[in-house]
Design an enzyme around this catalytic site. Structure first.
Site, PDB file in Angstrom:
ATOM      1  N   SER A 151       0.890  -1.087  -0.028  1.00 19.46           N
ATOM      2  CA  SER A 151       0.046  -0.039  -0.119  1.00 19.46           C
ATOM      3  C   SER A 151       0.785   1.212   0.169  1.00 19.46           C
ATOM      4  O   SER A 151       2.017   1.238   0.625  1.00 19.46           O
ATOM      5  CB  SER A 151      -0.887   0.042   1.242  1.00 19.46           C
ATOM      6  OG  SER A 151      -1.548   1.258   1.418  1.00 19.46           O
ATOM      7  N   TYR A 165      -1.749  -0.158  10.078  1.00 18.93           N
ATOM      8  CA  TYR A 165      -1.748  -0.799   8.925  1.00 18.93           C
ATOM      9  C   TYR A 165      -0.852  -0.386   8.119  1.00 18.93           C
ATOM     10  O   TYR A 165       0.009  -1.257   7.362  1.00 18.93           O
ATOM     11  CB  TYR A 165      -3.050  -0.268   8.301  1.00 18.93           C
ATOM     12  CG  TYR A 165      -3.285  -0.644   6.960  1.00 18.93           C
ATOM     13  CD1 TYR A 165      -3.749  -1.920   6.325  1.00 18.93           C
ATOM     14  CD2 TYR A 165      -3.046   0.259   6.112  1.00 18.93           C
ATOM     15  CE1 TYR A 165      -3.998  -2.317   5.308  1.00 18.93           C
ATOM     16  CE2 TYR A 165      -3.166  -0.032   4.524  1.00 18.93           C
ATOM     17  CZ  TYR A 165      -3.709  -1.515   4.210  1.00 18.93           C
ATOM     18  OH  TYR A 165      -3.905  -1.772   2.933  1.00 18.93           O
TER      19      TYR A 165
END
Length: 256
Positions: A151, A165
């Site tokens: 990501s 995250y």
């Protein structure tokens, strides 16, 4: 010097988190490229079967198997099933990942942090380890490729949203570089893809269904990505056209 030819047998690829979103788009994209596809899913059995049916409609074989990537026994079951049903595994797309609800870091419950680390880090490591045991020439394999879905959060940090995250995705990128160096001499390429904000139902699960469009305001492309655009990048990294690409972290983010 001519480039070495990669093994041209029909590829067999395991996709974790393959029932919806980027995973489902990748399954269909790979089916069109001639891959047999093993679809790992945690809870969405009906969605996983729909993805499998779409793969079959595209002319490829598919099998869907329940999988919690943080459970070593379930990881082994998926790879055993795919090998028995579809043939020797030649590729892994480590796509399964979770974020937990959006929010400030100081308000993030410990159990949420632990689960995100279990799935995104431990789960990716377990799946990569099993895939490498299948593909590495040191273990009798014929080589192959691993692509992990990271990501942009890995470099942006995601303050006020999900720093935990972001940290797990940075770990995935570090894993990519290390495994590429360790297993390149054994015939396995390892890369990762860093999507930006993509139109999937992950945003609703975080608590903000419109988040992808909100992020478009700060994305140079001025729009969210489509799952198929990430799938195209994954398909290229798995293909012979990427035969000299390993240890890469490919950003697919609309310029973010």
């Amino acid at each position: 010097m001519p480039r070495p030819r990669e093994n041209r047998r029909q590829p067999v690829t395991v996709i974790t988190g393959g029932s919806r979103g980027i995973g489902a788009a990748t399954a269909l994209r790979l089916a069109r490229a001639g891959h047999r596809v093993g679809i790992g899913y945690e809870r969405a059995a009906e969605a996983a079967e729909r993805t499998a049916e779409a793969v079959r409609a595209a002319g490829a074989e598919a099998v869907a198997v329940r999988l919690d990537t943080s459970d070593e026994a379930q990881v082994d079951t998926v790879f055993d099933t795919v090998r028995e049903r579809l043939g020797p595994v030649t590729g892994l797309v480590a796509n399964a990942g979770i974020s937990g609800p959006l929010g400030r870091f100081t308000e993030t419950p410990t159990e949420v942090m632990r689960r995100v680390v279990d799935v995104n880090v431990t789960g990716t490591l377990l799946c990569a380890r099993r895939a490498l045991r299948e593909m590495s020439t040191a273990y009798g394999g014929q080589g192959g490729a691993v692509v992990s879905i990271s990501s942009c959060a890995a470099t942006l940090g995601s303050p006020g949203e999900y720093v935990h995250y972001a940290a797990t995705k940075a770990a995935v990128d570090a894993m990519t570089v290390g495994l590429a160096k360790e297993f390149g001499p054994e015939g396995v390429r390892v890369n990762s893809v860093q999507p930006g904000s993509v139109l999937t139902d992950m945003h609703a699960a975080m608590g903000d269904p419109d988040r992808a469009w909100k992020k478009a305001e700060v994305t140079p492309a001025r729009r969210p990505g489509e799952p198929e655009e990430i799938a195209d990048a994954v398909a290229w990294l798995l293909s012979p056209e990427a035969s000299f690409t390993s240890g890469a972290v490919l950003r697919v983010s609309g310029g973010l």
